[in-house]
Design a protein around this motif. Structure first.
Motif, PDB file in Angstrom:
ATOM      1  N   ASP A 141     -29.909 -47.814 -25.073  1.00 14.28           N
ATOM      2  CA  ASP A 141     -29.228 -46.435 -24.738  1.00 14.28           C
ATOM      3  C   ASP A 141     -29.847 -45.784 -23.610  1.00 14.28           C
ATOM      4  O   ASP A 141     -29.242 -44.873 -22.974  1.00 14.28           O
ATOM      5  CB  ASP A 141     -29.397 -45.645 -26.220  1.00 14.28           C
ATOM      6  CG  ASP A 141     -28.765 -44.167 -25.933  1.00 14.28           C
ATOM      7  OD1 ASP A 141     -27.727 -44.214 -25.787  1.00 14.28           O
ATOM      8  OD2 ASP A 141     -29.569 -43.305 -26.072  1.00 14.28           O
ATOM      9  N   LEU A 142     -31.261 -45.469 -23.488  1.00 17.32           N
ATOM     10  CA  LEU A 142     -31.886 -44.754 -22.502  1.00 17.32           C
ATOM     11  C   LEU A 142     -31.600 -45.462 -21.225  1.00 17.32           C
ATOM     12  O   LEU A 142     -31.478 -44.592 -20.217  1.00 17.32           O
ATOM     13  CB  LEU A 142     -33.372 -44.808 -22.772  1.00 17.32           C
ATOM     14  CG  LEU A 142     -34.130 -44.015 -23.982  1.00 17.32           C
ATOM     15  CD1 LEU A 142     -35.500 -44.349 -24.303  1.00 17.32           C
ATOM     16  CD2 LEU A 142     -33.696 -42.363 -23.768  1.00 17.32           C
TER      17      LEU A 142
ATOM     18  N   THR B 214     -32.564 -48.794 -28.734  1.00 17.31           N
ATOM     19  CA  THR B 214     -33.208 -47.435 -28.046  1.00 17.31           C
ATOM     20  C   THR B 214     -33.211 -47.733 -26.641  1.00 17.31           C
ATOM     21  O   THR B 214     -32.791 -46.914 -25.773  1.00 17.31           O
ATOM     22  CB  THR B 214     -34.504 -46.992 -28.615  1.00 17.31           C
ATOM     23  OG1 THR B 214     -34.419 -46.658 -30.194  1.00 17.31           O
ATOM     24  CG2 THR B 214     -35.126 -45.846 -27.985  1.00 17.31           C
ATOM     25  N   LEU B 215     -33.737 -48.826 -26.324  1.00 12.86           N
ATOM     26  CA  LEU B 215     -33.955 -48.990 -24.918  1.00 12.86           C
ATOM     27  C   LEU B 215     -32.918 -49.115 -24.101  1.00 12.86           C
ATOM     28  O   LEU B 215     -32.525 -48.502 -23.262  1.00 12.86           O
ATOM     29  CB  LEU B 215     -34.909 -50.328 -24.670  1.00 12.86           C
ATOM     30  CG  LEU B 215     -36.348 -50.170 -24.682  1.00 12.86           C
ATOM     31  CD1 LEU B 215     -36.972 -51.947 -24.534  1.00 12.86           C
ATOM     32  CD2 LEU B 215     -36.925 -49.458 -23.471  1.00 12.86           C
TER      33      LEU B 215
ATOM     34  N   SER C  47     -33.128 -54.255 -28.360  1.00 10.48           N
ATOM     35  CA  SER C  47     -33.797 -52.665 -28.474  1.00 10.48           C
ATOM     36  C   SER C  47     -32.643 -51.577 -28.365  1.00 10.48           C
ATOM     37  O   SER C  47     -32.622 -51.342 -27.115  1.00 10.48           O
ATOM     38  CB  SER C  47     -35.202 -52.336 -27.826  1.00 10.48           C
ATOM     39  OG  SER C  47     -35.398 -51.081 -28.038  1.00 10.48           O
TER      40      SER C  47
END
Length: 213
Positions: free
Chosen positions: A139-140, A136-137, A134
């Motif tokens: 990166d966060l 997005t995960l 993921s």
């Protein structure tokens, strides 16, 4: 060039070569990193967006993160780590699982040096993030973690906590290997909650000084 200078300055902040509270000079950074002021200025702008530096009336300094802000980061990270572990259990490839096992073995082999413990622990968690597939995960979590890893002490100094971390990671790895997504999420959240509690206790004992994860 701007991206390269950004990466170098960011890494210097993360590893503590440039410390929290330090005032930064564009001219000095350009000299230190062998470039002109333009890519340095662009790099500092990106770092400001990441909340790693802040503008002063004249100049820029490395931003200090308060204990309250770090605890807030931990609260968010608990949820994200749980989501990453769940996704890893569902999506991890055979190569991902092998990388996780290698990361766990490296932790087991780590000595008593707190920095080595912190480094091998970070690699294990990053392997889980990667196994989630993921972006997005990932990166966060990287953006959150950078605020935790740039301080000089670690929650992993105590042998009791280190033994518990190794055990919790082994349970998490087994859940991922067996593709038990619910259990993986629960273990990851419980693990990070325990880390948060250790950090809170360290703050109480050290007068609120930030510590390394």
């Amino acid at each position: 060039m701007a991206t390269s200078v950004y990466d170098e300055i960011r890494e210097a902040i993360v590893v503590g070569a440039i410390v929290p509270g330090q005032v930064l000079s564009e001219n000095q950074l350009a000299t230190d990193f062998g470039t002109s002021r333009t890519p340095v200025r662009e790099a500092l702008h990106r770092l400001e967006i990441e909340d790693l530096v802040e503008r002063l009336p004249r100049g820029v300094r490395v931003r200090e993160t308060s204990p309250e802000e770090i605890i807030d980061i931990y609260d968010v990270r608990i949820t994200l780590e749980g989501a990453a572990a769940r996704a890893a259990a569902e999506r991890a490839t055979e190569l991902d699982r092998r990388r996780l096992r290698v990361a766990q073995d490296a932790m087991v082999a780590a000595g008593s040096d707190p920095r080595q413990r912190a480094e091998t622990n970070r690699h294990f968690h990053e392997a889980i993030w990667s196994a989630s597939h993921s972006p997005t995960l990932v990166d966060l979590l990287h953006r959150l973690n950078v605020h935790l890893v740039r301080y000089p002490t670690t929650t992993l100094e105590g042998d009791d906590r280190w033994t518990a971390v190794l055990s919790e990671h082994e349970e998490l790895l087994e859940a991922i290997e067996s593709r038990d997504a619910l259990r993986a999420r629960q273990i990851a959240e419980t693990h990070m909650t325990a880390a948060r509690e250790v950090r809170m206790q360290m703050y109480a004992e050290q007068g609120g000084r930030p510590t390394r994860s």
